[in-house]
Design an enzyme around this catalytic site. Structure first.
Site: not given
Lengths: 100, 289
Positions: B202, B146, B142-143
């Protein structure tokens, strides 16, 4: 000129640095900042790069681990090959996956 | 007695002789590459216009500012292990060549942060919450999403533009307003993780978490298990307060992750590894200079 100036600033700042308990690395940082070295751009105090060239460079590199937590992150870095080997040891293998 | 006196005298002489040089060099002191990058970012119309070098320079500022609030745990074994897992997942991304760095940081909250350029910080609370390596891979994925999609660069760009407009800075001039930009960048770096990304960012990052975990050989269903367990926690606890200020609720994200699992091609839920995760998260992270 810069080397001489570094030496003189060192002499001038040593008593104050020792009195404040700042230690040798803080003293070097003070000298770096005062000279406005290109190698030591103004950043946060925790991560200011020690970059005095010349007589202090070797000592500055030795003192680098005290310069900030960001340095620690570099020391923990892992390269591609090591990551791939570690994954293989745990039975992981890359596979072609995408979204439909 | 003689040595300090000699030093002081010489210092006075040299300072007078060198004053013009010091003044000239002081301009460089305020013009770091990160500040130039910030100016270019504010001027550009798209985050895609920023070079990778500029992205890395800004990322260093963000990391330095963040470590002030979240010092890394001084546990080399833990940090090394975390980097092995993190880099393995990052290698499956669209930007494997970035200098990826991972660090466990001191905080009991359940959270993780991604700085521009490839540095990912994971709290001790998060590491204690995941139950196996596959779940950690989902969080890191997930990070990593980003970072690869430059989500925080976009946020920073908006903030700088607003701040620049408010203070009437000349963004068109390369030499003008450098000190102001320096202050803006440092200020924004300290608060970038308190800025809420938009819902679509997100969702994209959650999709990337599922995809990268699956590509790395993990069971992608671990992402759903993790999110469901997060959704089962009381939202008003201290451990989740910061997370929910900047992220959608875990219940909303359960839906996103479930949909992402249904779209996977090349791996199915349940298909993949869930290696046991044995991380010793002890370590003194409270050291301050």
């Amino acid at each position: 000129m810069k080397t001489l100036l570094s030496l003189l600033l060192f002499c001038a700042l040593l008593p104050a640095a020792l009195a404040q308990g700042g230690g040798f690395s803080d003293l070097l940082r003070s000298v770096t900042g005062a000279l406005g070295s290109k190698e030591a751009p103004a950043q946060t105090g925790q991560t200011a790069t020690l970059g005095v060239r010349g007589i202090d460079e070797a000592d500055a590199k030795t003192a680098a681990p005290l310069a900030g937590d960001a340095k620690l992150l570099e020391s923990w870095a892992v390269g591609r090959k090591e990551a791939e080997s570690a994954a293989a040891r745990r039975g992981l293998a890359a596979r072609p996956v995408d979204y439909k | 007695m003689r040595s300090p006196l000699l030093c002081t005298s010489l210092l006075a002489v040299v300072l007078v002789l060198a004053a013009p040089g010091i003044q000239a060099q002081s301009r460089h002191f305020d013009l770091g590459s990160a500040f130039d990058a910030a100016k270019n970012l504010a001027k550009s119309q798209s985050v895609g216009a920023m070079s990778e070098e500029e992205e890395l320079a800004i990322g260093k500022e963000v990391v330095a500012a963040t470590l002030g609030s979240y010092p890394p745990l001084k546990n080399q074994d833990l940090q090394h292990r975390l980097n092995q897992i993190g880099v393995w997942v990052a290698l499956q991304s669209s930007r494997p060549e970035l200098p990826w760095r991972f660090a466990a940081v001191e905080s009991e909250t359940i959270n993780a942060f991604a700085a521009p350029g490839g540095t990912i910080l994971v709290t001790r609370g998060m590491l204690n919450h995941v139950t196996n390596e596959a779940e950690l891979a989902c969080v890191l994925g997930h990070e990593i999403g980003h970072v690869t999609r430059r989500h925080h660069i976009a946020v920073l760009q908006k903030s700088l533009l607003v701040a620049a407009g408010a203070s009437a800075l000349s963004v068109a001039s390369k030499s003008g307003g450098s000190e102001e930009y320096r202050k803006l960048l440092i200020g924004e770096s300290k608060v970038i993780f308190t800025r809420k990304l938009d819902r679509s960012s997100e969702r994209e990052a959650d999709e990337d978490g599922v995809l990268l975990a699956a590509r790395a050989g993990y069971d992608p269903a671990a992402c759903l298990n993790f999110m469901q367990r997060l959704a089962g926690l009381k939202a008003d606890t201290n451990a989740l307060e910061a997370l929910y200020k900047t992220h959608p609720t875990a219940k909303e994200r359960v839906v996103d992750v479930d949909e992402a699992l249904g779209k996977l091609k090349g791996a199915a839920p349940g298909d993949g590894a869930r290696p046991e995760l044995t991380l010793n998260t002890t370590g003194n992270g409270s050291k301050k200079p």
